[in-house]
Design an enzyme around this catalytic site. Sequence first.
Site, PDB file in Angstrom:
ATOM      1  N   GLU A  34      18.283 -15.817 -21.726  1.00 52.30           N
ATOM      2  CA  GLU A  34      18.610 -15.155 -22.984  1.00 52.30           C
ATOM      3  C   GLU A  34      17.891 -13.824 -23.020  1.00 52.30           C
ATOM      4  O   GLU A  34      16.750 -13.695 -22.568  1.00 52.30           O
ATOM      5  CB  GLU A  34      18.203 -15.987 -24.200  1.00 52.30           C
ATOM      6  CG  GLU A  34      18.470 -15.230 -25.496  1.00 52.30           C
ATOM      7  CD  GLU A  34      18.526 -16.117 -26.733  1.00 52.30           C
ATOM      8  OE1 GLU A  34      18.996 -15.629 -27.770  1.00 52.30           O
ATOM      9  OE2 GLU A  34      18.103 -17.280 -26.659  1.00 52.30           O
ATOM     10  N   CYS A  75      20.509 -17.569 -29.299  1.00 53.73           N
ATOM     11  CA  CYS A  75      20.797 -17.010 -30.623  1.00 53.73           C
ATOM     12  C   CYS A  75      21.565 -15.698 -30.551  1.00 53.73           C
ATOM     13  O   CYS A  75      22.238 -15.331 -31.511  1.00 53.73           O
ATOM     14  CB  CYS A  75      19.502 -16.816 -31.407  1.00 53.73           C
ATOM     15  SG  CYS A  75      18.688 -18.373 -31.851  1.00 53.73           S
ATOM     16  N   ASN A  90      25.961 -22.211 -30.213  1.00 48.20           N
ATOM     17  CA  ASN A  90      24.596 -22.398 -29.736  1.00 48.20           C
ATOM     18  C   ASN A  90      23.912 -23.510 -30.519  1.00 48.20           C
ATOM     19  O   ASN A  90      24.151 -24.685 -30.243  1.00 48.20           O
ATOM     20  CB  ASN A  90      23.815 -21.082 -29.841  1.00 48.20           C
ATOM     21  CG  ASN A  90      22.360 -21.234 -29.462  1.00 48.20           C
ATOM     22  OD1 ASN A  90      22.059 -21.828 -28.441  1.00 48.20           O
ATOM     23  ND2 ASN A  90      21.463 -20.716 -30.269  1.00 48.20           N
ATOM     24  N   GLU A  91      23.128 -23.175 -31.518  1.00 50.69           N
ATOM     25  CA  GLU A  91      22.422 -24.191 -32.309  1.00 50.69           C
ATOM     26  C   GLU A  91      23.120 -24.395 -33.647  1.00 50.69           C
ATOM     27  O   GLU A  91      22.480 -24.526 -34.682  1.00 50.69           O
ATOM     28  CB  GLU A  91      20.966 -23.770 -32.526  1.00 50.69           C
ATOM     29  CG  GLU A  91      20.104 -23.898 -31.287  1.00 50.69           C
ATOM     30  CD  GLU A  91      18.654 -23.510 -31.546  1.00 50.69           C
ATOM     31  OE1 GLU A  91      18.376 -22.916 -32.618  1.00 50.69           O
ATOM     32  OE2 GLU A  91      17.807 -23.790 -30.680  1.00 50.69           O
TER      33      GLU A  91
END
Length: 656
Positions: free
Chosen positions: A51, A243, A377-378
């Site tokens: 990332e 993120c 993602n989350e």
Amino acid sequence: MKNICKTLSLICLLGISQTGYSQQASAYELTLDTKKTGAPVQSTMYGLFFEDINFAADGGLYAELIKNRSFDFPQNYMGWYLSGNVELRKDNPLFDKNPHYVVLSDPGHPHKRTAIENEGFRGIGFKANGTYRFSVWAKTSGTSESQRIRIDLLDSKNEIITTQKIDITSPEWKKYEVVLTSKLTDAKGRLRIFLDSKGSVALEHVSLFPTDTYKGRENGLRKDLAETLADIHPGVFRFPGGCIIEGTDLETRYNWKNTIGPVENRPVNESRWHYTFPHRFFPDYYQSYGLGFYEYFLLSEDMGAEPLPVVSCGLACQYQNEREECHVPLNELQPYIQDALDLIEFANGPVTSTWGKVRADMGHPAPFNMKYIGVGNEQWGDEYVVRLEAFTKAIRAKYPEIKIIGSSGPSADGDKFDYLWPEMKKLKVDLVDEHYYKDPEWFLKSAGRYDNYDRKGPAVFAGEYACHLPNRANNLKSALYEAAFMTGLERNADIVHMTTYAPLLAHIDGWQWRPDLIWFDNLSVMKTPNYYVQQMYAQNAGTNTATLIQNGTPLTGQDGLYASAVYDKEQNCYIVKIANTSADSKDVKITLTGLKKQAAISLGDCTELTAGNLEIENTLAEPSNITPQKTTATIDGSTLSVKAKGFSFSLYKIKL
């Protein structure tokens, strides 16, 4: 009579003591079943997650040394220092997605100079005798006469290391290049461009790369960092985030289509990490997209890792956007779904397809053979599930062979996690991405986490995890506790198919988050003890699980010991891994059962990672405080005997 009683009491006490000693000694006698081959260990079991956080891309893995090379940051001169007559323009731009350029003109005084100077990423690192390719798109401005620029490499004292001149000969945009050789080593250098004539020149896309990039590619990767990644031998490479996939808002989400094509025409994107942490605030943190999806696929191929791209599901970061209007409405989701389908075609499509041709035109006619895609993602909640369902239906319909990875939310437990897992089963995703940034005790207590997971549902992808110590980066304690936890991942490789530590990279002068697997500055790299744990697992993953037990149960922390084993078909050996989280050395005996008659076993390579105490760490100044070392063990008949040192992680190969 009293003396006899005392004697009997002493005998009894000695008997109890000896019995206790015998039980304690036998506590570390394990059996390794060789009769039955266990579940396959997936080739993707241990991998890397990249990332762009901590200046991991621009200023890190991406070898470009110039910040804001196209003058298209929101503050157009960020990273640049100006002198004399410099004008910013964007009329008749060469590149539509990066429209700005500068015009350097004569300052109108014989003792004034026009120049621009770039600070790089916390300086520019030069190595003695290193060669650097300077390039720029340029043209004469307002004149048909040739003009000249002078390029200086400067050291941290603002003195010239070396210099070259380039004649700008055309009123039309043209790319000019020159190679400069540094005479010295300096981590905090700069680049300066002087106007060395009386007219005007226009400059666009000012670039400086070391010629010695990974695999020797122009627009390439920083060699030492890329080699450090490849040396792990990862089985899977997840990119480009985390993120940043979501973005702080949808406008700043990571859009893969902006990261392909000519590097000069990839637009700048705002990094969601430059303002996330006020105490680690970096307003100059942007993404040039020079390191884009094409380069990520190339790196995956170079490392022999399966590429695992992640795409936006239409939800901006839910931590930062609680209102529904911040996200893409369901009835407007189709373009995002199409982006995912187009990505698969870009990676795998024939050269006759629309996006396959784009890949081929970039230099890779052969498909990348992408097998996995992550959606979101989350993310969490019903808003994620309904969007993931739409993606899943579309991908399954067109590309049924692609494995889809869903999310279990931002944590390893809790309401979001408990809600999402059943929903992932209903959607029949192939893997569920679990994330856990936890304290040391959690890692020790969770070594048996997957022992009783449902084997009928999706497999597990431990996509982001790290042992977090209060106000610390990386040391032996965090690495050792991760190693202990990973024995449980390995033991349950039938359900755990992928694992990746996070974050991967961190610039020592520009980090937002820690701990991180690899730290670096402008010239050097430091591998943490955590890195070596990942490497020891990845390079010794084996092909099948093996049953290693003590009294019918695995070692999951008894007296501080954790252990697992795998069988490797190619090497015809068993690999035993032992983490001793206690301060005391432990004598461990492992007896191989089920061996064929007349079978003889021998000792292969033995490696340990240890130090005098848990607080020891590697640093850029002392990168070798903790590194894997050769160790010893003995084999007697069918029994392996090892001494697991206090605070150690070790592995032992048993050859058949």
